[in-house]
Design an enzyme around this catalytic site. Structure first.
Site, PDB file in Angstrom:
ATOM      1  N   GLU A   9     -26.203  35.066  23.769  1.00  0.00           N
ATOM      2  CA  GLU A   9     -26.114  33.401  24.779  1.00  0.00           C
ATOM      3  C   GLU A   9     -26.068  32.467  24.190  1.00  0.00           C
ATOM      4  O   GLU A   9     -26.350  32.219  22.310  1.00  0.00           O
ATOM      5  CB  GLU A   9     -27.652  33.160  25.836  1.00  0.00           C
ATOM      6  CG  GLU A   9     -28.172  34.034  26.510  1.00  0.00           C
ATOM      7  CD  GLU A   9     -27.524  33.940  27.802  1.00  0.00           C
ATOM      8  OE1 GLU A   9     -26.094  32.629  27.883  1.00  0.00           O
ATOM      9  OE2 GLU A   9     -27.285  34.307  28.886  1.00  0.00           O
ATOM     10  N   GLU A 189     -26.201  25.387  19.162  1.00  0.00           N
ATOM     11  CA  GLU A 189     -25.365  26.070  18.614  1.00  0.00           C
ATOM     12  C   GLU A 189     -25.090  26.655  17.869  1.00  0.00           C
ATOM     13  O   GLU A 189     -25.527  26.372  16.208  1.00  0.00           O
ATOM     14  CB  GLU A 189     -23.297  25.550  19.302  1.00  0.00           C
ATOM     15  CG  GLU A 189     -23.337  24.925  20.552  1.00  0.00           C
ATOM     16  CD  GLU A 189     -22.215  24.060  20.845  1.00  0.00           C
ATOM     17  OE1 GLU A 189     -21.286  24.132  21.544  1.00  0.00           O
ATOM     18  OE2 GLU A 189     -22.331  22.312  20.024  1.00  0.00           O
ATOM     19  N   ASN A 190     -23.734  28.067  16.870  1.00  0.00           N
ATOM     20  CA  ASN A 190     -24.104  28.258  16.007  1.00  0.00           C
ATOM     21  C   ASN A 190     -25.325  29.000  15.557  1.00  0.00           C
ATOM     22  O   ASN A 190     -25.546  29.632  14.699  1.00  0.00           O
ATOM     23  CB  ASN A 190     -23.075  28.071  15.299  1.00  0.00           C
ATOM     24  CG  ASN A 190     -21.527  27.624  15.894  1.00  0.00           C
ATOM     25  OD1 ASN A 190     -21.239  28.070  16.436  1.00  0.00           O
ATOM     26  ND2 ASN A 190     -21.124  26.518  16.388  1.00  0.00           N
ATOM     27  N   ARG A 191     -26.570  29.450  16.368  1.00  0.00           N
ATOM     28  CA  ARG A 191     -27.293  29.341  15.658  1.00  0.00           C
ATOM     29  C   ARG A 191     -28.184  28.475  14.793  1.00  0.00           C
ATOM     30  O   ARG A 191     -28.862  28.863  13.957  1.00  0.00           O
ATOM     31  CB  ARG A 191     -27.797  30.738  15.696  1.00  0.00           C
ATOM     32  CG  ARG A 191     -26.556  32.308  16.070  1.00  0.00           C
ATOM     33  CD  ARG A 191     -27.879  32.300  17.141  1.00  0.00           C
ATOM     34  NE  ARG A 191     -27.718  32.993  18.249  1.00  0.00           N
ATOM     35  CZ  ARG A 191     -26.997  33.775  19.584  1.00  0.00           C
ATOM     36  NH1 ARG A 191     -26.628  32.138  20.016  1.00  0.00           N
ATOM     37  NH2 ARG A 191     -27.154  34.684  20.313  1.00  0.00           N
ATOM     38  N   LEU A 192     -27.358  27.774  15.148  1.00  0.00           N
ATOM     39  CA  LEU A 192     -27.740  26.410  14.192  1.00  0.00           C
ATOM     40  C   LEU A 192     -29.638  25.514  15.009  1.00  0.00           C
ATOM     41  O   LEU A 192     -28.992  24.413  15.307  1.00  0.00           O
ATOM     42  CB  LEU A 192     -27.134  25.339  13.317  1.00  0.00           C
ATOM     43  CG  LEU A 192     -26.165  25.608  12.821  1.00  0.00           C
ATOM     44  CD1 LEU A 192     -24.938  25.025  12.233  1.00  0.00           C
ATOM     45  CD2 LEU A 192     -26.110  26.804  11.740  1.00  0.00           C
TER      46      LEU A 192
END
Ligand SMILES: Cc1cc2nc3c(=O)[nH]c(=O)nc-3n(C[C@H](O)[C@H](O)[C@H](O)COP(=O)(O)O)c2cc1C
Length: 214
Positions: A9, A189-192
């Protein structure tokens, strides 16, 4: 091997920063708990409670948060259960609220103590009849040979307590986790992802706030 590697996700939520959260983590929890209720998450007060034995073997299970304030986070259980035995050996615990639909988690760690019998009784008496009887029926965490034993005991207890107030079982009551560390995690977003950690300074209620790397 069964693989679930393609379950993935993307998260995006409100930006979270030590500068835009409440200086008091209990008030910050208030805000997030209200948002979890507003989002109609199923059982937003369900938390995974981790305890461990004296030598550090961990275990966890879900329990329901029933009250919280500046003194701590309260749940109710059976005082002879496995979790309670572990709390007896090592009075510290961690609780995690998995608010996944909001891409959020809150993680609390701290010392655990029993709430007063008066507070346990007050909450016990507010529970529905069936739940009060259930507390008398179950030797929580003990091995039991069949469901019918539970049902038989249920009928006995229902009969025994059919009139008047049901007393608080000695072996049932609340615990309070007095937090010394509370983390608010917001997926991005983007695992940040954003992580804000509150650490309690000393014995008073001053809290340090820091950002943790995702
Ligand atoms: C959503 C959910 C809420 C639960 N709430 C409680 C609770 O508030 N108190 C409790 O003793 N057990 C609760 N349980 C059951 C516990 O997860 C667990 O099975 C039980 O407390 C025995 O745990 P133990 O053997 O590790 O002590 C809940 C389970 C679920 C799935």
């Amino acid at each position: 091997m069964n693989t679930v590697a393609d379950l993935r996700e993307e998260y995006k939520g409100q930006l979270l920063d030590p500068s835009n959260v409440n200086p008091d983590p209990i008030k910050q929890f208030d805000t997030w708990f209200a948002e979890a209720k507003q989002a109609e998450l199923p059982e937003p007060n369900a938390m995974s409670l981790a305890t461990s034995t004296q030598n550090g073997s961990p275990s966890q299970r879900m329990v329901l948060l029933k009250a919280y304030d500046q003194q701590g986070f309260v749940f109710y259980t059976n005082y002879t259960s496995r979790k309670s035995q572990q709390i007896g050996e090592n009075p510290s615990a961690s609780a995690l609220f998995p608010w996944i639909l909001l891409a959020r988690q809150v993680i609390i760690e701290g010392h655990v103590e029993k709430v007063s019998a008066t507070q346990s009784l007050q909450y016990f008496s507010s529970r529905p009849f069936g739940s009060q009887i259930g507390a008398w029926v179950s030797d929580q965490s003990e091995v039991i040979s069949s469901r019918s034993i539970l049902e038989q005991k249920w009928n006995e207890m229902k009969e025994k307590f059919k009139e008047g107030k049901i007393p608080l079982p000695d072996r049932w009551g609340g615990y309070r986790i007095i937090p010394r560390r509370i983390e608010f995690w917001q997926g991005q977003e983007n695992r940040l992802h954003d992580r804000v950690l509150y650490t309690r300074l000393g014995e008073d209620w001053n809290w340090k706030r820091e950002r943790l790397s995702p």
